[in-house]
Design an enzyme around this catalytic site. Sequence first.
Site: not given
Ligand code: 13P
Length: 226
Positions: A95, A147
């Site tokens: 992540h 992401e």
């Molecule tokens: P948000 O949905 O709060 O933007 O976070 C996304 C995330 O990091 C999921 O792993």
Amino acid sequence: MIKQKLVIGNWKNYLDADQTIELATKISNQQIPDNIRLMISPCNLYLSEVNKALNESSVEVISQNITSYESSSDTGGVTATDLKNIGISRTIVGHSEVRKRNKDFKSEDLLKQIIPAKFNFILCFESIDQIPFNILNNDFEITLAYEPVWAIGTGETASIEHINEIHSLVKSTLSEFNLDIPLLYGGSVNPNNSKEILSQKLVDGVLVGGASTKHEDLFKIINSIR
Ligand code: 13P
């Protein structure tokens, strides 16, 4: 068979112990539609309890991170072996919040330990060069999650065009490597944008942070493509 979309709730460190169990218990009492596969990733401290609370449901409880496969001299580390011992068989890996904390993080190092052991994982990436396509395989459940860091926790969702562009690039590279691996989108997914995002053919699911910690929002997202 219904093609399911995956929804993963990454609760990060947002909830304290009581809030975590309260939300897990609420989820355990609710119907998950057949077209959705739900996974919940609470803070690692509460994995066991949340797993117990969701034991009777179809919801899978997963870890937010691991640091190695087997135990080692690594203070503060979390191993896949320990997770297996408490009934957890999947983790998020790489992540961007973990990458930020650990500048030396290279997904290959960790994946080379967990791939031979077939420990299921969701590899997050911000750019395609963070995906080690050559070491992935179809032998167990590997998932990828795009992401973009600027969309995480900011309320700024990537546009549908942008999501489709990246997903199309990643999916065509996956097929060059003969890999059949689902691809999720994450970054400010909320009840207002989830229907459009989840409806995209190139999007196999969503990884949701903030909105997944609110019971009503989580279920609006889950039910948005009924
Ligand atoms: P948000 O949905 O709060 O933007 O976070 C996304 C995330 O990091 C999921 O792993």
